[in-house]
Design a protein around this motif. Structure first.
Motif, PDB file in Angstrom:
ATOM      1  N   MET A 130       0.855  -1.170   0.000  1.00  0.00           N
ATOM      2  CA  MET A 130       0.000   0.000   0.000  1.00  0.00           C
ATOM      3  C   MET A 130       0.899   1.231   0.000  1.00  0.00           C
ATOM      4  N   THR A 131       0.571   2.188  -0.832  1.00  0.00           N
ATOM      5  CA  THR A 131       1.382   3.396  -0.913  1.00  0.00           C
ATOM      6  C   THR A 131       1.139   4.278   0.307  1.00  0.00           C
ATOM      7  N   GLU A 132       2.067   5.197   0.527  1.00  0.00           N
ATOM      8  CA  GLU A 132       1.928   6.111   1.663  1.00  0.00           C
ATOM      9  C   GLU A 132       0.671   6.966   1.523  1.00  0.00           C
ATOM     10  N   GLY A 133       0.374   7.360   0.294  1.00  0.00           N
ATOM     11  CA  GLY A 133      -0.819   8.182   0.055  1.00  0.00           C
ATOM     12  C   GLY A 133      -2.101   7.446   0.425  1.00  0.00           C
ATOM     13  N   ARG A 134      -2.184   6.183   0.014  1.00  0.00           N
ATOM     14  CA  ARG A 134      -3.374   5.388   0.345  1.00  0.00           C
ATOM     15  C   ARG A 134      -3.466   5.164   1.848  1.00  0.00           C
ATOM     16  N   ALA A 135      -2.318   4.895   2.477  1.00  0.00           N
ATOM     17  CA  ALA A 135      -2.304   4.691   3.929  1.00  0.00           C
ATOM     18  C   ALA A 135      -2.761   5.953   4.649  1.00  0.00           C
ATOM     19  N   ALA A 136      -2.334   7.110   4.173  1.00  0.00           N
ATOM     20  CA  ALA A 136      -2.738   8.378   4.791  1.00  0.00           C
ATOM     21  C   ALA A 136      -4.241   8.602   4.624  1.00  0.00           C
ATOM     22  N   LEU A 137      -4.772   8.263   3.453  1.00  0.00           N
ATOM     23  CA  LEU A 137      -6.221   8.404   3.235  1.00  0.00           C
ATOM     24  C   LEU A 137      -7.010   7.485   4.170  1.00  0.00           C
ATOM     25  N   ILE A 138      -6.544   6.254   4.301  1.00  0.00           N
ATOM     26  CA  ILE A 138      -7.230   5.306   5.182  1.00  0.00           C
ATOM     27  C   ILE A 138      -7.190   5.803   6.620  1.00  0.00           C
ATOM     28  N   LYS A 139      -6.045   6.334   7.047  1.00  0.00           N
ATOM     29  CA  LYS A 139      -5.925   6.853   8.405  1.00  0.00           C
ATOM     30  C   LYS A 139      -6.887   8.025   8.625  1.00  0.00           C
ATOM     31  N   ALA A 140      -6.986   8.912   7.644  1.00  0.00           N
ATOM     32  CA  ALA A 140      -7.901  10.050   7.757  1.00  0.00           C
ATOM     33  C   ALA A 140      -9.355   9.567   7.877  1.00  0.00           C
ATOM     34  N   HIS A 141      -9.718   8.597   7.047  1.00  0.00           N
ATOM     35  CA  HIS A 141     -11.078   8.056   7.126  1.00  0.00           C
ATOM     36  C   HIS A 141     -11.303   7.340   8.454  1.00  0.00           C
ATOM     37  N   HIS A 142     -10.276   6.614   8.928  1.00  0.00           N
ATOM     38  CA  HIS A 142     -10.386   5.935  10.221  1.00  0.00           C
ATOM     39  C   HIS A 142     -10.645   6.952  11.336  1.00  0.00           C
ATOM     40  N   ASN A 143      -9.930   8.069  11.300  1.00  0.00           N
ATOM     41  CA  ASN A 143     -10.135   9.114  12.308  1.00  0.00           C
ATOM     42  C   ASN A 143     -11.562   9.648  12.245  1.00  0.00           C
ATOM     43  N   ASN A 144     -12.079   9.839  11.042  1.00  0.00           N
ATOM     44  CA  ASN A 144     -13.468  10.301  10.889  1.00  0.00           C
ATOM     45  C   ASN A 144     -14.448   9.265  11.426  1.00  0.00           C
ATOM     46  N   ILE A 145     -14.187   7.998  11.140  1.00  0.00           N
ATOM     47  CA  ILE A 145     -15.057   6.919  11.623  1.00  0.00           C
ATOM     48  C   ILE A 145     -15.095   6.922  13.144  1.00  0.00           C
ATOM     49  N   GLU A 146     -13.937   7.033  13.763  1.00  0.00           N
ATOM     50  CA  GLU A 146     -13.884   7.056  15.229  1.00  0.00           C
ATOM     51  C   GLU A 146     -14.607   8.278  15.782  1.00  0.00           C
ATOM     52  N   ARG A 147     -14.452   9.431  15.144  1.00  0.00           N
ATOM     53  CA  ARG A 147     -15.147  10.648  15.592  1.00  0.00           C
ATOM     54  C   ARG A 147     -16.668  10.466  15.498  1.00  0.00           C
ATOM     55  N   TYR A 148     -17.139   9.913  14.387  1.00  0.00           N
ATOM     56  CA  TYR A 148     -18.577   9.688  14.236  1.00  0.00           C
ATOM     57  C   TYR A 148     -19.088   8.679  15.265  1.00  0.00           C
ATOM     58  N   ARG A 149     -18.308   7.650  15.545  1.00  0.00           N
ATOM     59  CA  ARG A 149     -18.714   6.675  16.568  1.00  0.00           C
ATOM     60  C   ARG A 149     -18.833   7.341  17.935  1.00  0.00           C
ATOM     61  N   ARG A 150     -17.871   8.223  18.265  1.00  0.00           N
ATOM     62  CA  ARG A 150     -17.949   8.945  19.547  1.00  0.00           C
ATOM     63  C   ARG A 150     -19.201   9.819  19.588  1.00  0.00           C
ATOM     64  N   LEU A 151     -19.473  10.498  18.495  1.00  0.00           N
ATOM     65  CA  LEU A 151     -20.662  11.359  18.445  1.00  0.00           C
ATOM     66  C   LEU A 151     -21.946  10.552  18.622  1.00  0.00           C
ATOM     67  N   LEU A 152     -21.985   9.356  18.048  1.00  0.00           N
ATOM     68  CA  LEU A 152     -23.183   8.525  18.171  1.00  0.00           C
ATOM     69  C   LEU A 152     -23.426   8.059  19.609  1.00  0.00           C
ATOM     70  N   ARG A 153     -22.419   8.124  20.459  1.00  0.00           N
ATOM     71  CA  ARG A 153     -22.589   7.755  21.869  1.00  0.00           C
ATOM     72  C   ARG A 153     -23.068   8.929  22.720  1.00  0.00           C
ATOM     73  N   THR A 154     -23.300  10.075  22.082  1.00  0.00           N
ATOM     74  CA  THR A 154     -23.783  11.249  22.803  1.00  0.00           C
ATOM     75  C   THR A 154     -25.276  11.427  22.566  1.00  0.00           C
ATOM     76  N   HIS A 155     -25.857  12.385  23.270  1.00  0.00           N
ATOM     77  CA  HIS A 155     -27.281  12.680  23.097  1.00  0.00           C
ATOM     78  C   HIS A 155     -27.457  13.482  21.809  1.00  0.00           C
TER      79      HIS A 155
END
Length: 77
Positions: free
Chosen positions: A1-26
């Motif tokens: 996997m290229t560095e660019g693809r890895a960076a994109l996946i990491k960015a999306h992973h961070n967004n996924i985690e942020r959305y999951r945290r938000l879903l645990r709120t009111h």
């Protein structure tokens, strides 16, 4: 996997985690639906970036889907 693809996946992973945290709120129903839709988009984006379009990608798809739906797991390397 290229560095660019890895960076994109990491960015999306961070967004996924942020959305999951938000879903645990009111949230209102409208807010929850909006965040759930964004979460699905992020998961789809990671699958598109990370998975090759071949039969061998089926197994990788299952592992990636498991990771994406399991909170607290680290992204695949």
């Amino acid at each position: 996997m290229t560095e660019g693809r890895a960076a994109l996946i990491k960015a999306h992973h961070n967004n996924i985690e942020r959305y999951r945290r938000l879903l645990r709120t009111h949230l209102t129903d409208v807010e929850r639906r909006y965040i759930e839709a964004r979460l699905i988009e992020e998961i789809s984006a990671v699958q598109t970036i990370a998975l090759p379009q071949s039969d061998a990608g089926q197994t990788a798809h299952l592992h990636l889907a498991e990771w994406l739906t399991s909170p607290g797991l680290q992204p695949p390397r």
